[in-house]
Scaffold this motif. Structure first.
Motif, mmCIF file in Angstrom:
data_model
loop_
_atom_site.group_PDB
_atom_site.id
_atom_site.type_symbol
_atom_site.label_atom_id
_atom_site.label_comp_id
_atom_site.label_asym_id
_atom_site.label_seq_id
_atom_site.Cartn_x
_atom_site.Cartn_y
_atom_site.Cartn_z
ATOM 1 N N LEU A 259 -11.739 7.231 -9.103
ATOM 2 C CA LEU A 259 -12.808 6.780 -8.800
ATOM 3 C C LEU A 259 -12.580 5.036 -8.731
ATOM 4 C CD1 LEU A 259 -15.226 8.336 -11.329
ATOM 5 C CD2 LEU A 259 -15.194 8.437 -8.719
ATOM 6 N N ALA A 260 -11.481 4.478 -9.453
ATOM 7 C CA ALA A 260 -11.229 2.995 -8.996
ATOM 8 C C ALA A 260 -10.496 2.872 -7.886
ATOM 9 C CB ALA A 260 -10.389 2.575 -10.410
ATOM 10 N N GLN A 261 -9.716 3.659 -7.584
ATOM 11 C CA GLN A 261 -9.189 3.461 -6.194
ATOM 12 C C GLN A 261 -10.096 3.744 -5.174
ATOM 13 O OE1 GLN A 261 -6.258 6.699 -6.424
ATOM 14 N NE2 GLN A 261 -4.565 5.116 -7.211
ATOM 15 N N ARG A 262 -11.162 4.705 -5.264
ATOM 16 C CA ARG A 262 -12.237 4.687 -4.353
ATOM 17 C C ARG A 262 -12.938 3.378 -3.992
ATOM 18 N NH1 ARG A 262 -16.101 9.185 -5.427
ATOM 19 N NH2 ARG A 262 -14.258 10.711 -5.453
ATOM 20 N N ALA A 263 -13.471 3.216 -5.164
ATOM 21 C CA ALA A 263 -14.351 1.670 -5.107
ATOM 22 C C ALA A 263 -13.313 0.811 -4.516
ATOM 23 C CB ALA A 263 -14.294 1.267 -6.535
ATOM 24 N N ALA A 264 -12.111 0.416 -4.868
ATOM 25 C CA ALA A 264 -11.239 -0.393 -4.350
ATOM 26 C C ALA A 264 -11.143 -0.430 -2.667
ATOM 27 C CB ALA A 264 -9.889 -0.604 -4.888
ATOM 28 N N ARG A 265 -11.158 0.953 -2.356
ATOM 29 C CA ARG A 265 -10.981 1.208 -0.968
ATOM 30 C C ARG A 265 -11.881 0.626 -0.158
ATOM 31 N NH1 ARG A 265 -8.618 5.751 1.854
ATOM 32 N NH2 ARG A 265 -9.675 6.138 3.826
ATOM 33 N N TYR A 266 -13.241 0.777 -0.543
ATOM 34 C CA TYR A 266 -14.368 0.013 0.217
ATOM 35 C C TYR A 266 -14.703 -1.343 -0.301
ATOM 36 C CZ TYR A 266 -14.670 4.799 1.606
ATOM 37 O OH TYR A 266 -14.373 6.020 2.356
ATOM 38 N N ARG A 267 -13.736 -1.995 -1.194
ATOM 39 C CA ARG A 267 -13.971 -3.275 -1.552
ATOM 40 C C ARG A 267 -12.817 -4.078 -1.001
ATOM 41 N NH1 ARG A 267 -14.250 -7.897 -1.916
ATOM 42 N NH2 ARG A 267 -15.102 -9.182 -3.599
ATOM 43 N N ALA A 268 -12.023 -3.441 -0.103
ATOM 44 C CA ALA A 268 -10.992 -4.132 0.471
ATOM 45 C C ALA A 268 -11.248 -5.356 1.396
ATOM 46 C CB ALA A 268 -10.081 -3.067 1.382
ATOM 47 N N ASN A 269 -10.385 -6.327 1.466
ATOM 48 C CA ASN A 269 -10.461 -7.517 2.311
ATOM 49 C C ASN A 269 -10.627 -6.993 3.757
ATOM 50 O OD1 ASN A 269 -10.412 -9.942 3.526
ATOM 51 N ND2 ASN A 269 -8.910 -11.064 1.972
ATOM 52 N N PRO A 270 -11.513 -7.468 4.216
ATOM 53 C CA PRO A 270 -11.803 -7.338 5.856
ATOM 54 C C PRO A 270 -10.553 -7.943 6.593
ATOM 55 C CG PRO A 270 -13.912 -7.907 4.896
ATOM 56 C CD PRO A 270 -13.063 -8.161 3.752
ATOM 57 N N ALA A 271 -10.037 -8.856 6.184
ATOM 58 C CA ALA A 271 -8.793 -9.612 6.714
ATOM 59 C C ALA A 271 -7.566 -8.738 7.128
ATOM 60 C CB ALA A 271 -8.509 -10.950 6.191
ATOM 61 N N ASP A 272 -7.382 -8.017 5.970
ATOM 62 C CA ASP A 272 -6.318 -7.104 5.918
ATOM 63 C C ASP A 272 -6.548 -5.922 7.256
ATOM 64 O OD1 ASP A 272 -5.179 -8.347 3.729
ATOM 65 O OD2 ASP A 272 -6.130 -7.176 2.362
ATOM 66 N N ARG A 273 -7.736 -5.466 7.118
ATOM 67 C CA ARG A 273 -7.893 -4.521 8.246
ATOM 68 C C ARG A 273 -7.935 -4.865 9.683
ATOM 69 N NH1 ARG A 273 -9.473 -0.033 5.657
ATOM 70 N NH2 ARG A 273 -10.661 -0.196 3.631
ATOM 71 N N LEU A 274 -8.339 -6.379 9.706
ATOM 72 C CA LEU A 274 -8.288 -6.863 11.118
ATOM 73 C C LEU A 274 -6.822 -7.135 11.385
ATOM 74 C CD1 LEU A 274 -11.318 -9.181 10.829
ATOM 75 C CD2 LEU A 274 -11.115 -7.359 12.197
ATOM 76 N N GLU A 275 -6.045 -7.569 10.480
ATOM 77 C CA GLU A 275 -4.787 -7.726 10.932
ATOM 78 C C GLU A 275 -4.026 -6.324 11.470
ATOM 79 O OE1 GLU A 275 -0.433 -9.066 8.761
ATOM 80 O OE2 GLU A 275 -2.343 -9.218 7.574
ATOM 81 N N GLY A 276 -4.416 -5.288 10.688
ATOM 82 C CA GLY A 276 -3.615 -4.085 11.297
ATOM 83 C C GLY A 276 -4.073 -3.775 12.631
ATOM 84 N N LEU A 277 -5.555 -4.017 12.739
ATOM 85 C CA LEU A 277 -6.372 -3.711 14.123
ATOM 86 C C LEU A 277 -5.471 -4.541 15.290
ATOM 87 C CD1 LEU A 277 -10.030 -3.548 13.507
ATOM 88 C CD2 LEU A 277 -8.496 -1.564 14.519
ATOM 89 N N ALA A 278 -5.334 -5.940 14.844
ATOM 90 C CA ALA A 278 -4.649 -6.840 16.016
ATOM 91 C C ALA A 278 -3.169 -6.439 16.356
ATOM 92 C CB ALA A 278 -4.486 -8.266 15.183
ATOM 93 N N ARG A 279 -2.691 -5.513 15.523
ATOM 94 C CA ARG A 279 -1.379 -4.945 15.688
ATOM 95 C C ARG A 279 -1.219 -3.904 16.460
ATOM 96 N NH1 ARG A 279 -0.310 -5.631 10.049
ATOM 97 N NH2 ARG A 279 -0.158 -3.562 9.925
ATOM 98 N N SER A 280 -2.549 -3.253 16.722
ATOM 99 C CA SER A 280 -2.795 -2.024 17.299
ATOM 100 C C SER A 280 -2.805 -2.062 18.947
ATOM 101 C CB SER A 280 -3.867 -1.032 17.013
ATOM 102 O OG SER A 280 -5.020 -1.759 17.221
ATOM 103 N N ALA A 281 -2.795 -3.366 19.255
ATOM 104 C CA ALA A 281 -3.056 -3.407 20.827
ATOM 105 C C ALA A 281 -2.315 -4.875 21.240
ATOM 106 C CB ALA A 281 -4.327 -3.743 21.325
ATOM 107 N N ASP A 282 -1.991 -4.826 22.552
ATOM 108 C CA ASP A 282 -1.395 -6.272 23.133
ATOM 109 C C ASP A 282 -2.192 -7.220 22.912
ATOM 110 O OD1 ASP A 282 0.745 -4.101 25.218
ATOM 111 O OD2 ASP A 282 1.225 -4.834 22.915
ATOM 112 N N GLU A 283 -3.412 -7.067 23.539
ATOM 113 C CA GLU A 283 -4.419 -8.011 23.733
ATOM 114 C C GLU A 283 -5.224 -8.381 22.547
ATOM 115 O OE1 GLU A 283 -4.289 -5.425 25.052
ATOM 116 O OE2 GLU A 283 -6.468 -4.348 25.050
ATOM 117 N N PRO A 284 -5.910 -9.281 22.295
ATOM 118 C CA PRO A 284 -6.601 -9.655 21.084
ATOM 119 C C PRO A 284 -8.111 -8.778 21.166
ATOM 120 C CG PRO A 284 -6.822 -11.298 22.429
ATOM 121 C CD PRO A 284 -5.708 -10.909 23.197
ATOM 122 N N ALA A 285 -8.744 -8.380 20.064
ATOM 123 C CA ALA A 285 -9.791 -7.816 20.176
ATOM 124 C C ALA A 285 -10.880 -8.548 20.711
ATOM 125 C CB ALA A 285 -10.130 -7.600 18.604
ATOM 126 N N ALA A 286 -11.978 -7.693 21.453
ATOM 127 C CA ALA A 286 -12.918 -8.411 22.165
ATOM 128 C C ALA A 286 -14.131 -8.826 21.157
ATOM 129 C CB ALA A 286 -13.698 -7.174 22.932
#
Length: 574
Positions: free
Chosen positions: A547-574
């Motif tokens: 349960l703690a891990q589930r809560a942390a999953r949705y409390r994660a820092n958005p910046a970390d997710r955005l960094e992963g998305l930026a690596r998924s394409a050559d061009e920057p996100a729209a």
């Protein structure tokens, strides 16, 4: 309405109370008192009902407790004591209920069966006490309680004491709820009044025999009160099923097997054994699951959308048919509606008892129309929440299949509280104390998808997508042109590799060449292996940590997710 008997030579014949067809008594008994000509389910006494449902020789009768014998000294046209004597002589029962410890296909349960032949199966003090003791026996033995009802309601001859039995029996079921024990109610013809308004309607699973009439007030009372004629089939089992008030209509010949399916899924002993097995196998990698984005072939986002929407892709019901044994569907939100765009129920996946939920579309246009193209309304999310609550009580892990363009956006849905229904479903899922695995199998559109995807682990099929909005909707709002949907799809970065890089998805299930629709059987096999592996891992973890891990999953820092998305394409996100 009763079955009558007549002699023809030395053989006994019975006359169906429905179609008046004569049938040999022995054959009628072998058919479990169901007319072969018209399908009418004739009344069955409590003892015979126990014999029909229990394994041969397994029934151990529970002693009948004493009741308040004629507490009011009641007499109408006939003194109450005289009515009791006649009922006992006619049925051979001490009261209108028979209770027993039994096994059904080798699985333990307690049966509590009302007998309409005993003063209309009415709920008196002795019946209420016997029911409460049967529930206590189930609690002591840690086994499910199965109730079979046939009743006109509370017993008038015992006055308010009879009325209070509604509270007594309800309280007995509440104790089983707290203990996490399965309760099943079988409604037979007729079930009315105080029985219908108490224990018969409060069990986890409500089944009914075909044609059984069930309700609070009888049709005669309703017509006399309102002055309006009732429609054909009013208050029948089929009427209740259509309105989401019961889970299923089960012919008597299939009832024993249906109960066995439920007991195999929800029996505490089976759950404990499988939990121990899961703990021993925890840590094994989930089969058929890709967790490294670089292992996935690059694909155009718009091609992904078209593959995700292909009508040949397996639906939730297809996955249920191929992966889940002993599945029992749970229908309706219990408040007046059943939404076919959401399917839920209990079963076993790779031997593990689970609760399964999923969006349902279809392959043909008639199926798509019936399911509203997989777009649930409030009743669908309320049904999902009800099924989740049952999973939490029975300590069963939850598996969801996500495939929806989004929640129903129509006027009726708004009038019925669509936003609140989604929000409550989402909150219920996040709070579940049991492991939760979600698989996006096709479209994962907006909050309508998230409401069934807030899981411990999120898996995505290779050609599925999961997005804040459909590409057409995004294009219409931001590009001011729906024709720009392909550009919106590429900008949203909602394909499987991007979801994996962003940490939104935990794994991707590879699809066969050509997509899931090209080989549904192979797709289902891969999905089943992946889900089973993830479930093994989750079942082997401590609940508090999970349960703690589930809560942390949705409390994660958005910046970390955005960094992963930026690596998924050559061009920057729209």
């Amino acid at each position: 309405m009763t079955v009558t008997a007549q002699r023809a030579g030395q053989s006994m014949w019975l006359l169906c109370g429905g179609c008046r067809t004569p049938v040999p008594a022995a054959r009628f008994r072998r058919a479990l008192h169901v007319c072969e000509a018209c399908g009418r389910h004739a009344p069955v006494g409590a003892r015979e009902r126990i014999d029909q449902l229990a394994d041969e020789g397994s029934a151990v009768a529970l002693p009948a407790p004493p009741g308040a014998e004629d507490p009011l000294g009641f007499a109408d046209l006939v003194p109450y004591r005289q009515r009791l004597r006649a009922a006992r002589a006619a049925t051979g029962l001490a009261e209108a209920i028979a209770c027993a410890r039994v096994t059904v296909h080798g699985l333990p349960a307690v049966l509590a069966v009302l007998d309409f032949g005993f003063l209309g199966g009415s709920l008196g003090t002795a019946v209420g006490e016997a029911f409460a003791r049967a529930a206590e026996t189930a609690l002591q033995r840690r086994c499910p309680l199965v109730v079979v009802s046939a009743s006109g309601g509370a017993r008038m001859q015992e006055g308010t004491l009879s009325l209070l039995q509604m509270a007594k029996t309800t309280q007995a079921l509440a104790e089983l709820d707290r203990a996490g024990l399965l309760t099943v109610s079988v409604l037979t013809d007729p079930t009315y009044g105080g029985v219908a308004a108490s224990f018969a309607s409060l069990c986890d699973v409500l089944l009914a025999e075909p044609g059984a009439r069930c309700g609070f007030a009888g049709p005669r009372v309703i017509e006399q009160t309102t002055g309006e004629p009732l429609p054909p089939g009013f208050q029948t089992a089929e009427f209740l099923l259509d309105r989401g008030l019961i889970d299923g209509v089960v012919p008597r010949s299939h009832l024993r097997q249906a109960l066995a399916h439920l007991l195999r899924t929800a029996a505490p002993g089976a759950r404990a054994r499988l939990a121990r097995t899961a703990a021993r196998t925890a840590g094994r990698p989930a089969a058929a699951l890709v967790t490294a984005p670089e292992r996935l072939a690059a694909a155009d986002a718009w091609d992904t959308v078209r593959l995700a929407r292909d009508l040949g892709r397996p639906t939730t019901r297809d996955y249920l048919d191929r992966l889940v044994e002993d599945f029992t569907e749970l229908r309706g939100d219990r408040t007046g509606a059943d939404d076919p765009a959401v399917v839920g129920g209990l079963g076993r996946l790779a031997g593990q008892p689970v609760v399964v939920l999923g969006h349902q579309k279809g392959h043909r246009i008639d199926e798509l129309r019936r399911t509203n193209f997989g777009m649930p309304g409030p009743a669908g999310y309320r049904k999902a929440r009800r099924v989740m609550r049952l999973a939490a009580r029975l300590r069963l892990p939850v598996v969801t299949f996500v495939d929806t363009p989004g929640a129903e956006p129509g006027r009726a849905a708004e009038e019925q509280g669509q936003s609140g229904a989604i929000a409550e479903c989402l909150r219920a899922m996040l709070r579940l104390p049991v492991p939760v695995v979600s698989v996006v199998t096709g479209e994962g559109g907006s909050g309508g998808a998230l409401a069934l995807a807030a899981a411990d682990r999120l898996l995505v099929l290779e050609h599925a997508y999961y997005s804040v909005i459909s590409p057409e909707g995004c294009a219409a709002i931001l590009w001011k042109d729906r024709a720009a949907a392909p550009d919106a799809a590429r900008a949203l970065r909602f394909d499987a590799p991007a979801l994996l890089r962003a940490g939104v998805a935990d794994g991707v299930v590879p699809e066969p060449p050509g997509g899931a629709h090209a080989d549904p059987a192979a797709t289902a096999e891969r999905v089943g292996a992946a889900v089973a592996g993830v479930l093994r891992e989750l079942l082997g973890t401590d609940e508090r940590r999970r349960l703690a891990q589930r809560a942390a999953r949705y409390r994660a820092n958005p910046a970390d997710r955005l960094e992963g998305l930026a690596r998924s394409a050559d061009e920057p996100a729209a």
